[in-house]
Design a protein around this motif. Structure first.
Motif, PDB file in Angstrom:
ATOM      1  N   TYR A 214       2.225  -8.191  -6.572  1.00 43.31           N
ATOM      2  CA  TYR A 214       1.211  -7.641  -5.676  1.00 43.31           C
ATOM      3  C   TYR A 214       0.829  -8.682  -4.628  1.00 43.31           C
ATOM      4  N   PRO A 215       0.288  -8.247  -3.476  1.00 40.16           N
ATOM      5  CA  PRO A 215      -0.056  -9.205  -2.425  1.00 40.16           C
ATOM      6  C   PRO A 215      -1.254 -10.096  -2.765  1.00 40.16           C
ATOM      7  N   ASP A 216      -2.112  -9.687  -3.695  1.00 45.74           N
ATOM      8  CA  ASP A 216      -3.299 -10.470  -4.040  1.00 45.74           C
ATOM      9  C   ASP A 216      -3.512 -10.437  -5.549  1.00 45.74           C
ATOM     10  N   TRP A 217      -4.390 -11.281  -6.051  1.00 45.97           N
ATOM     11  CA  TRP A 217      -4.679 -11.319  -7.483  1.00 45.97           C
ATOM     12  C   TRP A 217      -5.258 -10.001  -7.946  1.00 45.97           C
TER      13      TRP A 217
ATOM     14  N   ARG B 193       1.594 -13.616 -13.870  1.00 47.02           N
ATOM     15  CA  ARG B 193       0.761 -14.458 -13.016  1.00 47.02           C
ATOM     16  C   ARG B 193      -0.406 -13.600 -12.568  1.00 47.02           C
ATOM     17  N   PRO B 194      -1.404 -14.166 -11.918  1.00 50.58           N
ATOM     18  CA  PRO B 194      -2.545 -13.348 -11.482  1.00 50.58           C
ATOM     19  C   PRO B 194      -2.177 -12.184 -10.550  1.00 50.58           C
ATOM     20  N   ASN B 195      -1.053 -12.308  -9.845  1.00 50.50           N
ATOM     21  CA  ASN B 195      -0.638 -11.230  -8.945  1.00 50.50           C
ATOM     22  C   ASN B 195       0.686 -10.588  -9.353  1.00 50.50           C
TER      23      ASN B 195
ATOM     24  N   ALA C  28      -3.881  -0.242 -10.560  1.00 55.16           N
ATOM     25  CA  ALA C  28      -4.306  -1.633 -10.431  1.00 55.16           C
ATOM     26  C   ALA C  28      -5.273  -1.765  -9.260  1.00 55.16           C
ATOM     27  N   VAL C  29      -6.182  -2.718  -9.384  1.00 54.46           N
ATOM     28  CA  VAL C  29      -7.128  -3.046  -8.322  1.00 54.46           C
ATOM     29  C   VAL C  29      -7.064  -4.552  -8.124  1.00 54.46           C
ATOM     30  N   ASP C  30      -6.933  -4.985  -6.856  1.00 50.84           N
ATOM     31  CA  ASP C  30      -6.893  -6.422  -6.614  1.00 50.84           C
ATOM     32  C   ASP C  30      -8.275  -6.927  -6.206  1.00 50.84           C
ATOM     33  N   ARG C  31      -8.386  -8.238  -6.015  1.00 52.50           N
ATOM     34  CA  ARG C  31      -9.706  -8.808  -5.737  1.00 52.50           C
ATOM     35  C   ARG C  31     -10.218  -8.453  -4.350  1.00 52.50           C
ATOM     36  N   GLY C  32      -9.384  -7.902  -3.494  1.00 52.13           N
ATOM     37  CA  GLY C  32      -9.827  -7.379  -2.194  1.00 52.13           C
ATOM     38  C   GLY C  32     -10.248  -5.923  -2.293  1.00 52.13           C
TER      39      GLY C  32
ATOM     40  N   ALA D 298       0.821  -1.216   0.000  1.00 50.27           N
ATOM     41  CA  ALA D 298       0.000   0.000   0.000  1.00 50.27           C
ATOM     42  C   ALA D 298       0.854   1.265   0.000  1.00 50.27           C
ATOM     43  N   ALA D 299       2.082   1.197   0.491  1.00 50.27           N
ATOM     44  CA  ALA D 299       2.937   2.381   0.575  1.00 50.27           C
ATOM     45  C   ALA D 299       3.698   2.669  -0.720  1.00 50.27           C
TER      46      ALA D 299
END
Length: 125
Positions: free
Chosen positions: A65-68, A86-88, A104-108, A48-49
């Motif tokens: 990234y930490p998530d997909w 890969r997805p992330n 970018a936007v992740d699934r969370g 996030a930082a």
């Protein structure tokens, strides 16, 4: 004696698919782990930082990234090219010198906006 031959055929019938499946799985592992397939790109872990990344010497880098990811936008495709690894994980390739914004936007539903600065390398590219 006929009973022994049928037993051998049955055992061979069960053994052969196992050997073939294991052989293919080991063969594919060797193909993906060969030295020529090893990726030498720098991997940057995004959190996030993270707000800014520079590309200087390399032609490309990987952003993990930490998530997909569900949505990715590059607002200036004349500076960078984005591709999914890969997805992330995204590959960012230099196209020209300049500054571009990568969103970018992740699934969370976490949103990431990163300023990517591409500078000329020192070897005259």
């Amino acid at each position: 004696m006929p009973r022994m031959q049928s037993f051998r055929r049955a055992a061979t019938g069960r053994f052969l698919p196992t050997v073939l499946l294991c052989g293919f799985s080991f063969g594919s592992a060797d193909a993906t782990e060969s030295p020529s397939a090893v990726n030498t790109e720098a991997v940057h872990r995004i959190d996030a930082a993270t707000r800014r990344i520079e590309i200087r010497e390399a032609e490309s880098l990987l952003l993990e990234y930490p998530d997909w990811l569900t949505t990715v936008k590059s607002l200036d495709p004349t500076v960078i090219r984005i591709s999914a690894v890969r997805p992330n994980c995204l590959r960012v390739q230099r196209v020209a010198d300049g500054t571009a914004t990568l969103q970018a936007v992740d699934r969370g539903d976490h949103r990431y906006s990163i300023q990517v600065i591409v500078r000329a390398s020192t070897d005259g590219r």
